[in-house]
Design a protein around this motif. Structure first.
Motif, PDB file in Angstrom:
ATOM      1  N   SER A   1       0.828  -1.203   0.000  1.00 43.51           N
ATOM      2  CA  SER A   1       0.000   0.000   0.000  1.00 43.51           C
ATOM      3  C   SER A   1       0.865   1.258   0.000  1.00 43.51           C
ATOM      4  O   SER A   1       0.520   2.259  -0.641  1.00 43.51           O
TER       5      SER A   1
ATOM      6  N   ARG B   1       2.031   1.669  -3.588  1.00 40.81           N
ATOM      7  CA  ARG B   1       0.953   2.230  -4.415  1.00 40.81           C
ATOM      8  C   ARG B   1       0.813   3.730  -4.192  1.00 40.81           C
ATOM      9  O   ARG B   1       0.639   4.493  -5.144  1.00 40.81           O
TER      10      ARG B   1
ATOM     11  N   ASN C   1       1.438   6.598  -7.054  1.00 40.96           N
ATOM     12  CA  ASN C   1       0.418   7.587  -7.388  1.00 40.96           C
ATOM     13  C   ASN C   1       0.925   9.008  -7.191  1.00 40.96           C
ATOM     14  O   ASN C   1       0.697   9.876  -8.031  1.00 40.96           O
TER      15      ASN C   1
ATOM     16  N   ASN D   1       4.656   1.487 -14.108  1.00 37.12           N
ATOM     17  CA  ASN D   1       3.504   0.904 -14.797  1.00 37.12           C
ATOM     18  C   ASN D   1       3.464  -0.610 -14.648  1.00 37.12           C
ATOM     19  O   ASN D   1       2.391  -1.199 -14.506  1.00 37.12           O
TER      20      ASN D   1
ATOM     21  N   ALA E   1       2.416  -1.270 -10.912  1.00 40.47           N
ATOM     22  CA  ALA E   1       1.031  -0.857 -10.709  1.00 40.47           C
ATOM     23  C   ALA E   1       0.072  -1.783 -11.451  1.00 40.47           C
ATOM     24  O   ALA E   1      -0.998  -2.125 -10.936  1.00 40.47           O
ATOM     25  N   GLY E   2       0.457  -2.214 -12.639  1.00 42.49           N
ATOM     26  CA  GLY E   2      -0.368  -3.144 -13.397  1.00 42.49           C
ATOM     27  C   GLY E   2      -0.527  -4.479 -12.689  1.00 42.49           C
ATOM     28  O   GLY E   2      -1.615  -5.056 -12.663  1.00 42.49           O
ATOM     29  N   HIS E   3       0.556  -4.959 -12.106  1.00 43.03           N
ATOM     30  CA  HIS E   3       0.475  -6.223 -11.375  1.00 43.03           C
ATOM     31  C   HIS E   3      -0.412  -6.073 -10.142  1.00 43.03           C
ATOM     32  O   HIS E   3      -1.256  -6.926  -9.870  1.00 43.03           O
ATOM     33  N   TYR E   4      -0.214  -4.990  -9.396  1.00 47.42           N
ATOM     34  CA  TYR E   4      -1.025  -4.771  -8.195  1.00 47.42           C
ATOM     35  C   TYR E   4      -2.505  -4.606  -8.526  1.00 47.42           C
ATOM     36  O   TYR E   4      -3.360  -5.017  -7.760  1.00 47.42           O
ATOM     37  N   SER E   5      -2.806  -4.010  -9.679  1.00 42.04           N
ATOM     38  CA  SER E   5      -4.208  -3.834 -10.069  1.00 42.04           C
ATOM     39  C   SER E   5      -4.831  -5.139 -10.554  1.00 42.04           C
ATOM     40  O   SER E   5      -5.968  -5.452 -10.222  1.00 42.04           O
ATOM     41  N   SER E   6      -4.089  -5.901 -11.336  1.00 43.41           N
ATOM     42  CA  SER E   6      -4.632  -7.126 -11.926  1.00 43.41           C
ATOM     43  C   SER E   6      -4.599  -8.316 -10.974  1.00 43.41           C
ATOM     44  O   SER E   6      -5.514  -9.137 -10.974  1.00 43.41           O
TER      45      SER E   6
ATOM     46  N   PRO F   1      -3.907  -8.498  -7.176  1.00 38.59           N
ATOM     47  CA  PRO F   1      -3.553  -7.919  -5.875  1.00 38.59           C
ATOM     48  C   PRO F   1      -3.155  -8.953  -4.822  1.00 38.59           C
ATOM     49  O   PRO F   1      -2.395  -8.633  -3.912  1.00 38.59           O
TER      50      PRO F   1
END
Length: 133
Positions: free
Chosen positions: A63, A66, A70, A96, A99-104, A106
């Motif tokens: 967190s 992230r 941001n 990117n 962040a992409g891994h954390y979004s897809s 988690p």
């Protein structure tokens, strides 16, 4: 009376929006110094990436990462003085990917291949910062 309340409400609304727009971001670690902020983000990403899956502090590190991603993106993506730097473009690539891994995914650990690629990009960013690029 109604006109006074309307003006008071408008004033309070402008004050709240103005004060929240001037905040340092959610992480509070961005200083405005591009090199220092970039190194802070690199340090945060490395701690999040290297944390073991069983580590209880892993979710906090993720967190934090992230929030750093941001804040960094919000502060520097429109800054024309850093937009053309190789360190910035390489840093954006690494951010990117994470962040992409954390979004897809988690709840899944970061694959070793992605860790290796991000680490390589972070080393390139550090080298570019040393050269002043």
């Amino acid at each position: 009376m109604r006109q006074l309340l309307t003006r008071l409400f408008a004033f309070v609304l402008v004050a709240v929006i103005g004060l929240t727009g001037c905040s340092a971001g959610t992480s509070g670690q961005m200083t405005g110094n591009y090199q220092q902020d970039t190194l802070t983000v690199i340090e945060g990403l490395r701690s999040a990436i290297q944390a073991d899956q069983d580590d209880p502090a892993k979710s906090q590190a993720q967190s934090q990462a992230r929030a750093l991603i941001n804040d960094f993106a919000a502060r520097y993506r429109r800054d024309s003085s850093v937009k053309g730097l190789s360190s910035f473009t390489t840093m954006q690539t690494a951010l990117n990917a994470i962040a992409g891994h954390y979004s897809s995914y988690p709840n899944r650990p970061i694959p070793q291949k992605l860790k290796d690629r991000v680490e390589q990009e972070l080393r390139r960013v550090e080298a570019a910062l040393k050269r002043g690029r």
